[in-house]
Design a protein around this motif. Sequence first.
Motif, PDB file in Angstrom:
ATOM      1  N   TYR A  33     -45.082 -32.847 -13.381  1.00 26.95           N
ATOM      2  CA  TYR A  33     -45.272 -32.334 -14.997  1.00 26.95           C
ATOM      3  C   TYR A  33     -46.234 -31.253 -15.087  1.00 26.95           C
ATOM      4  N   PHE A  34     -46.078 -30.621 -15.946  1.00 29.47           N
ATOM      5  CA  PHE A  34     -47.111 -29.517 -16.062  1.00 29.47           C
ATOM      6  C   PHE A  34     -47.771 -29.861 -17.661  1.00 29.47           C
ATOM      7  N   ARG A  35     -49.152 -30.030 -17.560  1.00 27.95           N
ATOM      8  CA  ARG A  35     -49.750 -30.385 -18.955  1.00 27.95           C
ATOM      9  C   ARG A  35     -50.846 -29.128 -19.279  1.00 27.95           C
ATOM     10  N   ASN A  36     -50.739 -28.761 -20.266  1.00 24.60           N
ATOM     11  CA  ASN A  36     -51.393 -27.759 -20.834  1.00 24.60           C
ATOM     12  C   ASN A  36     -51.728 -26.519 -19.795  1.00 24.60           C
ATOM     13  N   CYS A  37     -50.560 -26.121 -19.480  1.00 20.58           N
ATOM     14  CA  CYS A  37     -50.546 -24.951 -18.502  1.00 20.58           C
ATOM     15  C   CYS A  37     -49.938 -23.732 -19.038  1.00 20.58           C
ATOM     16  N   THR A  38     -50.336 -22.709 -18.424  1.00 16.62           N
ATOM     17  CA  THR A  38     -49.660 -21.222 -19.118  1.00 16.62           C
ATOM     18  C   THR A  38     -49.199 -20.459 -17.716  1.00 16.62           C
ATOM     19  N   PHE A  39     -47.983 -20.260 -18.246  1.00 19.53           N
ATOM     20  CA  PHE A  39     -47.240 -19.350 -17.211  1.00 19.53           C
ATOM     21  C   PHE A  39     -46.974 -17.745 -17.830  1.00 19.53           C
ATOM     22  N   VAL A  40     -47.430 -17.082 -16.867  1.00 15.60           N
ATOM     23  CA  VAL A  40     -47.026 -15.563 -17.270  1.00 15.60           C
ATOM     24  C   VAL A  40     -46.171 -14.965 -16.363  1.00 15.60           C
ATOM     25  N   ASN A  41     -45.270 -14.248 -16.703  1.00 18.08           N
ATOM     26  CA  ASN A  41     -44.466 -13.540 -15.685  1.00 18.08           C
ATOM     27  C   ASN A  41     -43.756 -14.330 -14.750  1.00 18.08           C
ATOM     28  N   THR A  42     -43.448 -15.567 -14.847  1.00 24.48           N
ATOM     29  CA  THR A  42     -43.037 -16.428 -13.619  1.00 24.48           C
ATOM     30  C   THR A  42     -41.700 -16.562 -13.984  1.00 24.48           C
ATOM     31  N   THR A  43     -40.952 -16.693 -12.685  1.00 24.68           N
ATOM     32  CA  THR A  43     -39.522 -16.922 -12.529  1.00 24.68           C
ATOM     33  C   THR A  43     -39.300 -18.165 -12.041  1.00 24.68           C
ATOM     34  N   PHE A  44     -38.333 -18.929 -12.476  1.00 23.40           N
ATOM     35  CA  PHE A  44     -37.663 -20.338 -11.935  1.00 23.40           C
ATOM     36  C   PHE A  44     -36.398 -20.034 -11.326  1.00 23.40           C
ATOM     37  N   TYR A  45     -36.109 -20.068 -10.001  1.00 24.09           N
ATOM     38  CA  TYR A  45     -35.096 -19.707  -9.718  1.00 24.09           C
ATOM     39  C   TYR A  45     -34.460 -21.103  -8.859  1.00 24.09           C
TER      40      TYR A  45
ATOM     41  N   THR B 127     -34.166 -24.436  -9.753  1.00 22.80           N
ATOM     42  CA  THR B 127     -34.859 -25.519  -9.739  1.00 22.80           C
ATOM     43  C   THR B 127     -34.385 -26.439 -10.721  1.00 22.80           C
ATOM     44  N   ASP B 128     -35.000 -27.503 -10.810  1.00 21.96           N
ATOM     45  CA  ASP B 128     -34.644 -28.782 -11.692  1.00 21.96           C
ATOM     46  C   ASP B 128     -35.739 -28.942 -12.778  1.00 21.96           C
ATOM     47  N   LEU B 129     -36.569 -28.208 -12.696  1.00 21.51           N
ATOM     48  CA  LEU B 129     -37.533 -28.076 -13.863  1.00 21.51           C
ATOM     49  C   LEU B 129     -36.938 -27.813 -15.329  1.00 21.51           C
ATOM     50  N   GLU B 130     -37.201 -28.727 -16.329  1.00 25.19           N
ATOM     51  CA  GLU B 130     -36.335 -28.635 -17.696  1.00 25.19           C
ATOM     52  C   GLU B 130     -37.667 -28.780 -18.579  1.00 25.19           C
ATOM     53  N   GLN B 131     -37.542 -28.815 -19.992  1.00 27.98           N
ATOM     54  CA  GLN B 131     -38.552 -28.469 -21.076  1.00 27.98           C
ATOM     55  C   GLN B 131     -39.067 -30.015 -21.013  1.00 27.98           C
ATOM     56  N   TYR B 132     -38.736 -31.011 -20.452  1.00 30.22           N
ATOM     57  CA  TYR B 132     -39.529 -32.195 -20.451  1.00 30.22           C
ATOM     58  C   TYR B 132     -40.689 -32.404 -19.329  1.00 30.22           C
ATOM     59  N   ASN B 133     -40.483 -31.571 -18.416  1.00 29.22           N
ATOM     60  CA  ASN B 133     -41.659 -31.315 -17.320  1.00 29.22           C
ATOM     61  C   ASN B 133     -43.025 -30.504 -18.100  1.00 29.22           C
ATOM     62  N   PHE B 134     -42.578 -29.636 -19.223  1.00 28.92           N
ATOM     63  CA  PHE B 134     -43.555 -28.921 -19.690  1.00 28.92           C
ATOM     64  C   PHE B 134     -44.266 -29.599 -20.784  1.00 28.92           C
ATOM     65  N   PHE B 135     -45.609 -30.032 -21.007  1.00 33.37           N
ATOM     66  CA  PHE B 135     -46.263 -30.707 -21.847  1.00 33.37           C
ATOM     67  C   PHE B 135     -47.417 -29.861 -22.425  1.00 33.37           C
ATOM     68  N   ASP B 136     -47.115 -29.321 -23.700  1.00 29.95           N
ATOM     69  CA  ASP B 136     -48.149 -28.405 -24.440  1.00 29.95           C
ATOM     70  C   ASP B 136     -48.129 -27.113 -23.360  1.00 29.95           C
ATOM     71  N   SER B 137     -47.412 -26.596 -22.731  1.00 32.77           N
ATOM     72  CA  SER B 137     -47.548 -25.546 -21.924  1.00 32.77           C
ATOM     73  C   SER B 137     -46.985 -24.252 -22.625  1.00 32.77           C
ATOM     74  N   GLU B 138     -47.657 -23.072 -22.202  1.00 29.97           N
ATOM     75  CA  GLU B 138     -47.146 -21.904 -22.724  1.00 29.97           C
ATOM     76  C   GLU B 138     -46.395 -21.092 -21.875  1.00 29.97           C
ATOM     77  N   LEU B 139     -45.240 -20.630 -21.987  1.00 29.48           N
ATOM     78  CA  LEU B 139     -44.233 -19.782 -21.140  1.00 29.48           C
ATOM     79  C   LEU B 139     -44.265 -18.654 -22.004  1.00 29.48           C
ATOM     80  N   ILE B 140     -44.825 -17.440 -21.265  1.00 31.89           N
ATOM     81  CA  ILE B 140     -45.032 -16.053 -21.421  1.00 31.89           C
ATOM     82  C   ILE B 140     -44.244 -15.210 -20.618  1.00 31.89           C
ATOM     83  N   ASN B 141     -43.018 -14.698 -21.287  1.00 32.09           N
ATOM     84  CA  ASN B 141     -42.294 -13.758 -20.293  1.00 32.09           C
ATOM     85  C   ASN B 141     -41.794 -14.395 -19.130  1.00 32.09           C
ATOM     86  N   CYS B 142     -41.311 -15.818 -19.256  1.00 34.53           N
ATOM     87  CA  CYS B 142     -40.526 -16.558 -18.119  1.00 34.53           C
ATOM     88  C   CYS B 142     -39.363 -16.278 -18.015  1.00 34.53           C
TER      89      CYS B 142
END
Length: 108
Positions: free
Chosen positions: A25-37, A39-54
């Motif tokens: 899980y990712f809690r309170n994390c910030t992702f900037v210009n990140t690519t997920f290729y 992977t099995d990471l879905e919305q429930y893995n990100f708690f209060d995280s900010e995805l910017i240009n991902c």
Amino acid sequence: FKSVTFEDSLFKNCVFEDITSLNTYFRNCTFVNTTFYNTDLEQYNFFDSELINCTFFHIRTGCQISFNDDYSAYWIYFVNFLGTLAVLPGNIVSALLMDRIGRLTMLG
């Protein structure tokens, strides 16, 4: 990743490729210009995280195999031992029958 929790982390210009996560899980994390290729990471893995240009490509969906954290090799050997123990009476009976009625008759 297995049972990893990222808290208050910044991921900038990262590429997550061919990742299988189990209880990650990712809690309170910030992702900037990140690519997920792939992977099995879905919305429930990100708690209060900010995805910017991902971007997400080829996300794995469906039933993923998961085991509890307390899954140990002890249980594999113990169940295998019990299965071997269950066959033992049949082996003893077949050996006794082979001596009584003969090998060729037993084979037939």
